[in-house]
Write a protein that holds these residues in place. Structure first.
Motif, short mmCIF file in Angstrom:
data_model
loop_
_atom_site.label_atom_id
_atom_site.label_comp_id
_atom_site.label_asym_id
_atom_site.label_seq_id
_atom_site.Cartn_x
_atom_site.Cartn_y
_atom_site.Cartn_z
N ARG A 1 42.70 36.61 41.58
CA ARG A 1 43.00 36.80 40.17
C ARG A 1 44.50 36.70 39.89
NH1 ARG A 1 44.92 40.97 37.62
NH2 ARG A 1 44.44 42.45 39.33
N THR A 2 45.30 37.32 40.71
CA THR A 2 46.75 37.29 40.46
C THR A 2 47.31 35.89 40.67
OG1 THR A 2 47.11 38.06 42.74
CG2 THR A 2 47.10 39.72 41.00
N LEU A 3 46.79 35.16 41.65
CA LEU A 3 47.25 33.79 41.86
C LEU A 3 46.80 32.89 40.70
CD1 LEU A 3 46.70 33.26 45.68
CD2 LEU A 3 48.87 33.51 44.46
N ARG A 4 45.63 33.16 40.17
CA ARG A 4 45.15 32.38 39.02
C ARG A 4 46.06 32.63 37.81
NH1 ARG A 4 40.38 33.75 39.50
NH2 ARG A 4 40.30 35.51 38.05
N GLU A 5 46.49 33.86 37.64
CA GLU A 5 47.42 34.16 36.54
C GLU A 5 48.75 33.42 36.72
OE1 GLU A 5 47.66 38.37 36.83
OE2 GLU A 5 45.75 38.75 35.82
N ALA A 6 49.23 33.35 37.95
CA ALA A 6 50.46 32.61 38.21
C ALA A 6 50.28 31.12 37.94
CB ALA A 6 50.90 32.83 39.66
N LYS A 7 49.15 30.60 38.34
CA LYS A 7 48.86 29.18 38.12
C LYS A 7 48.82 28.85 36.63
CE LYS A 7 45.46 25.63 39.41
NZ LYS A 7 44.20 25.39 40.17
N GLU A 8 48.17 29.69 35.86
CA GLU A 8 48.10 29.47 34.42
C GLU A 8 49.47 29.55 33.78
OE1 GLU A 8 45.37 32.45 33.17
OE2 GLU A 8 43.58 31.38 33.89
N LEU A 9 50.30 30.46 34.26
CA LEU A 9 51.66 30.60 33.74
C LEU A 9 52.47 29.33 34.01
CD1 LEU A 9 53.80 32.58 32.52
CD2 LEU A 9 54.31 33.28 34.88
N LEU A 10 52.37 28.80 35.21
CA LEU A 10 53.12 27.61 35.59
C LEU A 10 52.58 26.35 34.92
CD1 LEU A 10 53.59 28.43 39.36
CD2 LEU A 10 55.44 28.18 37.70
N HIS A 11 51.27 26.26 34.76
CA HIS A 11 50.66 25.04 34.22
C HIS A 11 50.91 24.85 32.73
CE1 HIS A 11 47.63 23.89 37.60
NE2 HIS A 11 48.85 24.10 38.05
N ALA A 12 51.51 25.84 32.10
CA ALA A 12 51.86 25.67 30.68
C ALA A 12 53.08 24.78 30.51
CB ALA A 12 52.12 27.04 30.05
#
Length: 359
Positions: free
Chosen positions: A85-96
């Motif tokens: 979950r935390t890595l998914r949050e980081a990925k979403e943050l970066l993919h913006a």
């Protein structure tokens, strides 16, 4: 500066998540990059609590804050769901956002993974001791014999045409205007005066996050006890440092001092540093806050070495342990004696303080 090896206006991501001192060290990378290539756009991925030190940094165009602490805790306890979950949050943050280049200034497996998540076509890593980071990079910075962390961080810019001859030392910490009068207001009712040549203000930071980097609190007390009464002594630190400060004060034999441990945030502490005369400390985050804010320091070194971590700018003085067992860079003393820090004598520190306060 060699010919630039990236387009003008490039969007560059810096990944340096923590810790306080290391993040401040890495501000040299952003500052030199922005100084030499002012039209580049710099984004920085960072974690609390160090993130607050970058919020007003003029070299950073965008700050992305991802809290690594839940990830670290979950990984330690093998909580795979929280890790995901935390890595998914980081990925979403970066993919913006879109990046042309990503610079991993941390060299961890985790920072490498996050750098890969940025989708930057060029991902540059630095040579550190950690394994696996190179798997996520498209290129590696050159390895250099120089051990100092800042100069090693700067190698990340070498593939972009920025070499060591272009480097200007210095850390960056800019306080918001709202902190302009903080120190004066904070000390208004504490019998502490600022900018008085007859009453220099000495700040003392007694603790670090590494047990074997700590000088005994009674040694602090003995070193401070013999200072002239006109020197104002103020202890700083976290709430958990108060017991150690009280132990130091007991050794001062009634010599006046004040503790403000736990009473300030990092930025408020920086505001106080800006108005003080000298900081006595070990190798820890406040040392680098002091360097960035322009406060002269006297720092004590045992398991780490100023040639690896110490300030590169003027106004900073070091006492290196005379013990033969120094610079092991271990978080806990392998001999369980802390012999290197214990070998620094209080009288040596007293003499150095007097020389700096009355130079």
């Amino acid at each position: 500066m060699n010919e630039q090896k990236f387009p003008h206006g490039a969007h560059i991501l810096i990944v340096r998540l923590s810790a306080i001192g290391d993040v401040l060290h890495a501000t040299s990378v952003a500052h030199n990059l922005k100084r030499l290539v002012p039209d580049c756009h710099i984004t920085w991925l960072v974690s609390p609590p160090a993130s607050i030190l970058l919020e007003n940094n003029p070299d950073i165009d965008r700050l992305l804050v991802w809290d690594r602490r839940p990830f670290d805790k979950a990984a330690q306890h093998l909580d795979i769901q929280t890790v995901k979950r935390t890595l998914r949050e980081a990925k979403e943050l970066l993919h913006a956002y879109t990046f042309d280049i990503a610079l991993d200034i941390q060299g961890l497996f985790l920072s490498g993974l996050l750098t890969r998540m940025s989708r930057a076509p060029r991902r540059i890593g630095i040579h550190e001791r950690h394994e696996g980071n190179f798997l996520f990079m498209t290129e590696m910075a050159p390895n250099i014999p120089d051990r100092h962390k800042i100069r090693r961080y700067m190698t990340a810019l070498a593939p972009l045409g920025i070499g060591p001859e272009d480097f200007e030392p210095g850390l960056v910490l800019k306080l918001p205007d709202s902190y302009q009068d903080f120190a004066e207001k904070f000390f208004a009712d504490k019998a502490v005066t600022l900018h008085d040549p007859q009453r220099p203000l000495l700040l003392v930071n007694t603790r670090t996050t590494w047990p074997d980097k700590n000088w005994p609190p009674e040694f602090f007390g003995r070193a401070l006890a013999n200072l002239p009464e006109n020197i104002q002594i103020v202890f700083t630190g976290a709430p958990s440092d108060q017991a150690y400060i009280e132990r130091a004060q007991q050794e001062m034999e009634g010599r006046a001092s004040l503790s403000i441990a736990g009473q300030t945030s990092l930025l408020e502490l920086a505001a106080i540093f800006r108005e003080s005369d000298l900081l006595l400390t070990g190798d820890t985050g406040p040392l680098y806050i002091a360097e960035a804010i322009g406060l002269p320091t006297l720092s004590l070194w045992g398991p780490t070495h100023p040639g690896i971590y110490g300030p590169l700018t003027k106004g900073h003085h070091f006492i290196l342990s005379p013990n033969k067992c120094t610079a092991c860079c271990k978080t806990k003393c392998r001999h369980r004696t802390n012999a290197c820090m214990n070998a620094i004598k209080p009288g040596t520190v007293t003499k150095a303080l007097l020389g700096l306060l009355y130079h």
